[in-house]
Design a protein around this motif. Structure first.
Motif, mmCIF file in Angstrom:
data_model
loop_
_atom_site.group_PDB
_atom_site.id
_atom_site.type_symbol
_atom_site.label_atom_id
_atom_site.label_comp_id
_atom_site.label_asym_id
_atom_site.label_seq_id
_atom_site.Cartn_x
_atom_site.Cartn_y
_atom_site.Cartn_z
ATOM 1 N N ILE A 77 -33.221 11.223 -31.316
ATOM 2 C CA ILE A 77 -31.963 11.437 -30.269
ATOM 3 C C ILE A 77 -30.772 11.236 -30.912
ATOM 4 C CG2 ILE A 77 -31.387 9.840 -28.318
ATOM 5 C CD1 ILE A 77 -33.766 11.585 -27.756
ATOM 6 N N ILE A 78 -30.473 10.195 -31.963
ATOM 7 C CA ILE A 78 -29.130 9.891 -32.111
ATOM 8 C C ILE A 78 -28.694 11.325 -33.209
ATOM 9 C CG2 ILE A 78 -29.374 8.502 -34.378
ATOM 10 C CD1 ILE A 78 -26.819 7.774 -31.720
ATOM 11 N N LYS A 79 -29.669 11.744 -33.825
ATOM 12 C CA LYS A 79 -29.374 12.988 -34.679
ATOM 13 C C LYS A 79 -29.045 14.258 -33.658
ATOM 14 C CE LYS A 79 -31.575 12.163 -39.033
ATOM 15 N NZ LYS A 79 -32.799 12.303 -39.749
ATOM 16 N N ALA A 80 -29.507 14.424 -32.662
ATOM 17 C CA ALA A 80 -29.450 15.412 -31.744
ATOM 18 C C ALA A 80 -27.943 14.950 -31.045
ATOM 19 C CB ALA A 80 -30.472 15.458 -30.712
ATOM 20 N N ILE A 81 -27.721 13.914 -30.655
ATOM 21 C CA ILE A 81 -26.400 13.482 -29.939
ATOM 22 C C ILE A 81 -25.377 13.818 -31.119
ATOM 23 C CG2 ILE A 81 -25.179 11.598 -29.468
ATOM 24 C CD1 ILE A 81 -27.589 10.502 -27.719
ATOM 25 N N LYS A 139 -17.492 -3.251 -28.079
ATOM 26 C CA LYS A 139 -17.046 -3.518 -26.525
ATOM 27 C C LYS A 139 -15.919 -2.563 -26.236
ATOM 28 C CE LYS A 139 -17.350 -5.739 -22.753
ATOM 29 N NZ LYS A 139 -18.257 -5.240 -21.927
ATOM 30 N N GLY A 140 -15.937 -1.878 -25.309
ATOM 31 C CA GLY A 140 -14.478 -1.314 -24.875
ATOM 32 C C GLY A 140 -14.089 0.177 -25.540
ATOM 33 N N ASN A 141 -15.060 0.571 -26.445
ATOM 34 C CA ASN A 141 -14.938 2.068 -26.844
ATOM 35 C C ASN A 141 -15.461 2.916 -26.034
ATOM 36 O OD1 ASN A 141 -14.608 3.958 -28.597
ATOM 37 N ND2 ASN A 141 -15.869 3.302 -30.271
ATOM 38 N N THR A 142 -14.553 3.076 -24.910
ATOM 39 C CA THR A 142 -14.969 3.899 -23.982
ATOM 40 C C THR A 142 -14.983 5.415 -24.260
ATOM 41 O OG1 THR A 142 -12.842 3.785 -23.026
ATOM 42 C CG2 THR A 142 -14.387 2.883 -21.728
ATOM 43 N N GLU A 143 -14.198 5.955 -25.267
ATOM 44 C CA GLU A 143 -14.099 7.173 -25.577
ATOM 45 C C GLU A 143 -15.158 7.537 -26.408
ATOM 46 O OE1 GLU A 143 -10.527 7.831 -28.373
ATOM 47 O OE2 GLU A 143 -11.537 9.490 -28.936
ATOM 48 N N LEU A 144 -15.882 6.719 -27.409
ATOM 49 C CA LEU A 144 -16.996 6.882 -27.970
ATOM 50 C C LEU A 144 -18.149 7.101 -27.094
ATOM 51 C CD1 LEU A 144 -18.630 7.704 -30.532
ATOM 52 C CD2 LEU A 144 -18.712 5.115 -31.002
ATOM 53 N N VAL A 145 -18.440 6.084 -26.001
ATOM 54 C CA VAL A 145 -19.387 6.119 -25.363
ATOM 55 C C VAL A 145 -19.386 7.068 -24.383
ATOM 56 C CG1 VAL A 145 -18.722 4.611 -23.038
ATOM 57 C CG2 VAL A 145 -20.771 4.086 -24.303
ATOM 58 N N GLU A 146 -18.130 7.752 -24.106
ATOM 59 C CA GLU A 146 -18.382 9.043 -22.990
ATOM 60 C C GLU A 146 -18.724 10.199 -23.551
ATOM 61 O OE1 GLU A 146 -14.278 9.028 -21.334
ATOM 62 O OE2 GLU A 146 -14.662 7.260 -20.224
ATOM 63 N N LYS A 147 -18.501 10.389 -24.916
ATOM 64 C CA LYS A 147 -18.886 11.393 -25.796
ATOM 65 C C LYS A 147 -20.323 11.303 -25.875
ATOM 66 C CE LYS A 147 -14.977 12.149 -28.781
ATOM 67 N NZ LYS A 147 -14.426 11.741 -30.289
ATOM 68 N N ILE A 148 -20.916 10.044 -26.218
ATOM 69 C CA ILE A 148 -22.280 9.931 -26.445
ATOM 70 C C ILE A 148 -23.056 10.252 -25.137
ATOM 71 C CG2 ILE A 148 -24.038 8.300 -26.760
ATOM 72 C CD1 ILE A 148 -22.279 6.878 -28.853
ATOM 73 N N ASN A 149 -22.483 9.737 -24.100
ATOM 74 C CA ASN A 149 -23.018 10.021 -22.640
ATOM 75 C C ASN A 149 -23.125 11.576 -22.457
ATOM 76 O OD1 ASN A 149 -23.838 7.286 -22.046
ATOM 77 N ND2 ASN A 149 -21.720 7.134 -21.064
ATOM 78 N N LYS A 150 -22.027 12.222 -22.639
ATOM 79 C CA LYS A 150 -21.970 13.660 -22.439
ATOM 80 C C LYS A 150 -23.107 14.234 -23.226
ATOM 81 C CE LYS A 150 -18.518 16.771 -22.145
ATOM 82 N NZ LYS A 150 -17.236 17.111 -23.262
#
Ligand code: GLN
Length: 257
Positions: free
Chosen positions: A60-64, A219-230
């Protein structure tokens, strides 16, 4: 005079080369998603024969990473060292069958969930006294340190909880009759039973909790978490997630996953 000019041009070229050199190095660094896991939790993460990292989470993480245009670099840590590794900035993300919960929410930022799980009990095959979580009162229980299994086991009245480094260690302790039960994640218990063909231990009772696995970032790294979610959304939509799910669980993902 000509000489000075020539020298000047050469020096400038060299300087530019140096700059580009540094620049491209930085780029490689920036294009690498540093991920930590605890590779002792099959079928989510474990080490294959040649020490390579394998499992559902790894795929999963490789595909992400591929979706994000990032190379994924995996490091293997103890489960209780994963959150500190994010907090100190040693890694960018954690994927480790890690359940989202209120306590962890205070320390990290979670992605959208990618797998639905929960806790179950394992006992020795000849144990006829433990059938449910209620029966664990006053018993000795092995759990993996820092996990939701450890938190829940500690809530059981009178239970003596042994915290071990890996889920594999908890099974060893159970088989050696040093504890009466193991509390661990349902899919990991199920995979162990099927893969090992071990008839000396068995699963009893229903599922105690309903937990969602998610990827954690600082905590608070919204930029990265948004990229991961996308990226997660994309691999769910294009069938990659379902393919990986089928590879590890042998069935199509259900609606919740
Ligand atoms: N899902 C459990 C937790 O988050 C166990 C995870 C694990 O042992 N890798 O605590």
């Amino acid at each position: 005079m000509k000489k000075i000019w020539q020298f000047g041009i050469l020096a400038m070229l060299g300087f530019t080369f140096l700059l580009t050199g540094c620049g491209s190095n930085n780029k490689v660094e920036n294009n690498t998603l540093k991920v930590a896991t605890c590779a002792d939790f099959a079928p989510f993460e474990f080490q294959g024969k040649d020490g390579q990292y394998e499992g559902f989470d790894i795929d999963i993480i490789k595909a992400i990473g591929k979706e994000m245009g990032e190379k994924v670099e995996i490091s293997n840590l103890g489960f209780d060292a994963l959150v500190p590794a994010l907090q100190t900035g040693h890694v960018d993300a954690v994927i480790a069958g890690m359940s989202m919960n209120g306590e962890r929410d205070k320390a990290v930022t979670f992605s959208k969930p990618y797998y639905q799980s929960g806790l179950t009990i394992m006992v020795n095959a000849n144990n006829n006294s433990i059938h449910s979580f209620k029966d664990l009162e006053g018993k000795t229980i092995a759990v993996q340190i820092g996990t939701t299994g450890a938190t829940e086991a500690k809530k059981i009245p009178g239970a003596k909880v042994k915290e071990l480094n890996s889920s594999a260690d908890t099974f060893i302790e159970l088989k050696a009759h040093n504890v009466q039960a193991v509390v661990n994640d349902k899919p990991v218990n199920a995979y162990y039973m099927v893969e090992s063909g071990d008839k000396s231990i068995k699963r009893v009772g229903g599922q105690l909790t309903s937990e969602n696995y998610a990827i954690a970032v600082k905590k608070g790294n919204t930029e990265l978490v948004e990229k991961i979610n996308k990226a997660l959304e994309k691999i769910k939509a294009d069938g990659t997630y379902a393919k990986i799910y089928k590879k590890w669980f042998g069935v199509e993902p259900s609606a919740e996953n």
